[in-house]
Design a protein around this motif. Structure first.
Motif, PDB file in Angstrom:
ATOM      1  N   UNK A   7     -11.995   6.102  12.927  1.00  0.00           N
ATOM      2  CA  UNK A   7     -10.805   5.637  13.638  1.00  0.00           C
ATOM      3  C   UNK A   7      -9.623   5.639  12.673  1.00  0.00           C
ATOM      4  N   UNK A   8      -8.540   6.317  13.054  1.00  0.00           N
ATOM      5  CA  UNK A   8      -7.355   6.382  12.191  1.00  0.00           C
ATOM      6  C   UNK A   8      -6.090   6.121  13.012  1.00  0.00           C
ATOM      7  N   UNK A   9      -5.477   4.946  12.886  1.00  0.00           N
ATOM      8  CA  UNK A   9      -4.158   4.741  13.493  1.00  0.00           C
ATOM      9  C   UNK A   9      -3.118   5.597  12.756  1.00  0.00           C
ATOM     10  N   UNK A  10      -2.215   6.188  13.516  1.00  0.00           N
ATOM     11  CA  UNK A  10      -1.172   7.036  12.941  1.00  0.00           C
ATOM     12  C   UNK A  10       0.188   6.444  13.291  1.00  0.00           C
ATOM     13  N   UNK A  11       0.995   6.231  12.274  1.00  0.00           N
ATOM     14  CA  UNK A  11       2.358   5.744  12.496  1.00  0.00           C
ATOM     15  C   UNK A  11       3.327   6.658  11.757  1.00  0.00           C
ATOM     16  N   UNK A  12       4.072   7.452  12.515  1.00  0.00           N
ATOM     17  CA  UNK A  12       4.991   8.429  11.930  1.00  0.00           C
ATOM     18  C   UNK A  12       4.270   9.245  10.851  1.00  0.00           C
ATOM     19  N   UNK A  86     -19.430   6.158  18.853  1.00  0.00           N
ATOM     20  CA  UNK A  86     -20.274   6.047  17.681  1.00  0.00           C
ATOM     21  C   UNK A  86     -21.149   4.823  17.634  1.00  0.00           C
ATOM     22  N   UNK A  87     -22.283   4.970  16.955  1.00  0.00           N
ATOM     23  CA  UNK A  87     -23.120   3.822  16.602  1.00  0.00           C
ATOM     24  C   UNK A  87     -22.531   3.121  15.394  1.00  0.00           C
ATOM     25  N   UNK A  88     -21.837   3.917  14.551  1.00  0.00           N
ATOM     26  CA  UNK A  88     -21.224   3.407  13.329  1.00  0.00           C
ATOM     27  C   UNK A  88     -19.737   3.755  13.317  1.00  0.00           C
ATOM     28  N   UNK A  89     -18.961   2.876  12.677  1.00  0.00           N
ATOM     29  CA  UNK A  89     -17.512   3.013  12.652  1.00  0.00           C
ATOM     30  C   UNK A  89     -17.016   3.083  11.202  1.00  0.00           C
ATOM     31  N   UNK A  90     -16.074   3.986  10.954  1.00  0.00           N
ATOM     32  CA  UNK A  90     -15.304   3.999   9.715  1.00  0.00           C
ATOM     33  C   UNK A  90     -13.838   3.885  10.106  1.00  0.00           C
ATOM     34  N   UNK A  91     -13.107   2.936   9.533  1.00  0.00           N
ATOM     35  CA  UNK A  91     -11.696   2.736   9.843  1.00  0.00           C
ATOM     36  C   UNK A  91     -10.858   3.146   8.638  1.00  0.00           C
ATOM     37  N   UNK A  92     -10.035   4.162   8.817  1.00  0.00           N
ATOM     38  CA  UNK A  92      -9.205   4.674   7.743  1.00  0.00           C
ATOM     39  C   UNK A  92      -7.726   4.418   8.018  1.00  0.00           C
ATOM     40  N   UNK A  93      -6.934   4.333   6.932  1.00  0.00           N
ATOM     41  CA  UNK A  93      -5.485   4.447   7.038  1.00  0.00           C
ATOM     42  C   UNK A  93      -5.153   5.931   7.012  1.00  0.00           C
ATOM     43  N   UNK A 156     -10.253  -2.057   1.319  1.00  0.00           N
ATOM     44  CA  UNK A 156      -9.904  -1.416   2.586  1.00  0.00           C
ATOM     45  C   UNK A 156     -11.177  -1.182   3.386  1.00  0.00           C
ATOM     46  N   UNK A 157     -11.081  -1.202   4.714  1.00  0.00           N
ATOM     47  CA  UNK A 157     -12.280  -0.840   5.499  1.00  0.00           C
ATOM     48  C   UNK A 157     -12.649   0.621   5.349  1.00  0.00           C
ATOM     49  N   UNK A 158     -11.767   1.412   4.718  1.00  0.00           N
ATOM     50  CA  UNK A 158     -12.036   2.840   4.560  1.00  0.00           C
ATOM     51  C   UNK A 158     -13.235   3.169   3.709  1.00  0.00           C
ATOM     52  N   UNK A 208      -4.734   4.916  -1.494  1.00  0.00           N
ATOM     53  CA  UNK A 208      -3.451   5.129  -2.150  1.00  0.00           C
ATOM     54  C   UNK A 208      -2.499   3.981  -1.847  1.00  0.00           C
ATOM     55  N   UNK A 209      -1.724   3.599  -2.849  1.00  0.00           N
ATOM     56  CA  UNK A 209      -0.692   2.586  -2.684  1.00  0.00           C
ATOM     57  C   UNK A 209       0.663   3.274  -2.708  1.00  0.00           C
TER      58      UNK A 209
END
Length: 280
Positions: A7-12, A86-93, A156-158, A208-209
């Motif tokens: 899952x990846x939220x996208x903002x601009x 999914x049975x499993x979730x990965x949450x990325x930025x 991060x949850x990533x 990354x920061x």
């Protein structure tokens, strides 16, 4: 065969899309004998239409969800998870980087667990450092004491894989308005429920920061954590003794214990950085 949803939220974030598609498809290719991989992009910038060519995916499947209004990262993650197969979730930025073997490695370590926490790197302006140079540092993710006094032990949850049906319902029901601590909220809920996290020492992730103002980021994060405390008190989903310690930590950064912990954290970060540089 297992199913993994990323899952990846996208903002601009249109510029990140090509790299994301390549990164996820390479993970799906290497994990093809162990799992089916699904990519879910949640467009949280409704003023912009994302151009996503999912035909570029040869091994993964893709889904684009468009929020009707800007909803924030927590709500966007919830939306993506609820639509996932999914049975499993990965949450990325959107700017996170997964090594090509990340999904395969995480699946091999989670086994019958609810969460697996991998190692990785944090990319800073002055270079990169290990998230957990020493195993003992990584094992602190399993103890609420360290979250109470040292802040979140998972950057991060990533760099985590989460079994979807282990996510507490409270996390879905109370999406944070203030961005920054929804993952901290999730770990607190799981650990309060005595969930034990599996450990994966493989370095499969880079966070990354962006170099934003540190004091502004701290203020924003504290506001987000304060929101967690308010929700937890209303719902009694986290023990009060933990909430009091966390509240004191964010409101009284000048006390002796906090200063000592800050010094310890700074020393640990410098050791990590030197160790990374030595191995390059």
């Amino acid at each position: 065969m297992e199913k993994v949803s990323i899952i990846i939220p996208i903002y601009h974030g249109q510029s990140y899309i090509p790299r994301i598609l390549t990164m996820i498809d390479e993970n799906a290719r290497l994990a093809k004998n162990d799992a089916r991989v699904e990519l879910i992009l949640v467009n949280d910038s409704p003023d912009i239409s994302l151009n996503v060519d999912f035909t570029k995916l040869k091994y993964a499947t893709g889904l684009l969800i468009n929020n009707n209004k800007n909803s924030g990262i927590h709500k966007s993650r919830i939306t993506g998870i609820q639509k996932s197969m999914g049975d499993y979730i990965i949450m990325l930025d959107q700017d996170d980087i997964l090594d090509s073997n990340a999904v395969k490695s995480q699946l091999s370590h989670i086994k019958n667990g609810a969460v697996v926490v991998a190692n990785g790197y944090a990319e800073l302006a002055r270079g990169k450092k290990f998230l957990y140079k020493y195993a003992i540092m990584q094992y602190t993710v399993n103890y609420l004491f360290f979250y109470d006094y040292f802040d979140c032990r998972i950057i991060s949850p990533g760099h985590c894989m989460i079994k979807k049906d282990s996510i507490p319902h409270i996390w879905y029901e109370y999406p944070l308005v203030n961005n920054g601590s929804d993952d901290f909220f999730l770990w607190l809920l799981l650990l309060n429920n005595k969930t034990k996290f599996k450990i994966n020492r493989d370095t499969v992730y880079t966070h990354t920061f962006t170099g934003n103002n540190v004091s502004a980021d701290t203020e924003k994060m504290n506001k987000s954590v304060t929101e967690i405390i308010q929700i937890a008190r209303e719902t009694k989903c986290i023990k009060e003794k933990h909430l009091r310690i966390i509240e004191k930590r964010i409101n009284d950064s000048g006390n002796f214990m906090q200063n000592a912990m800050n010094r310890m954290r700074s020393i640990g970060e410098r050791v990590n950085e030197m160790s990374v540089n030595k191995h390059e």
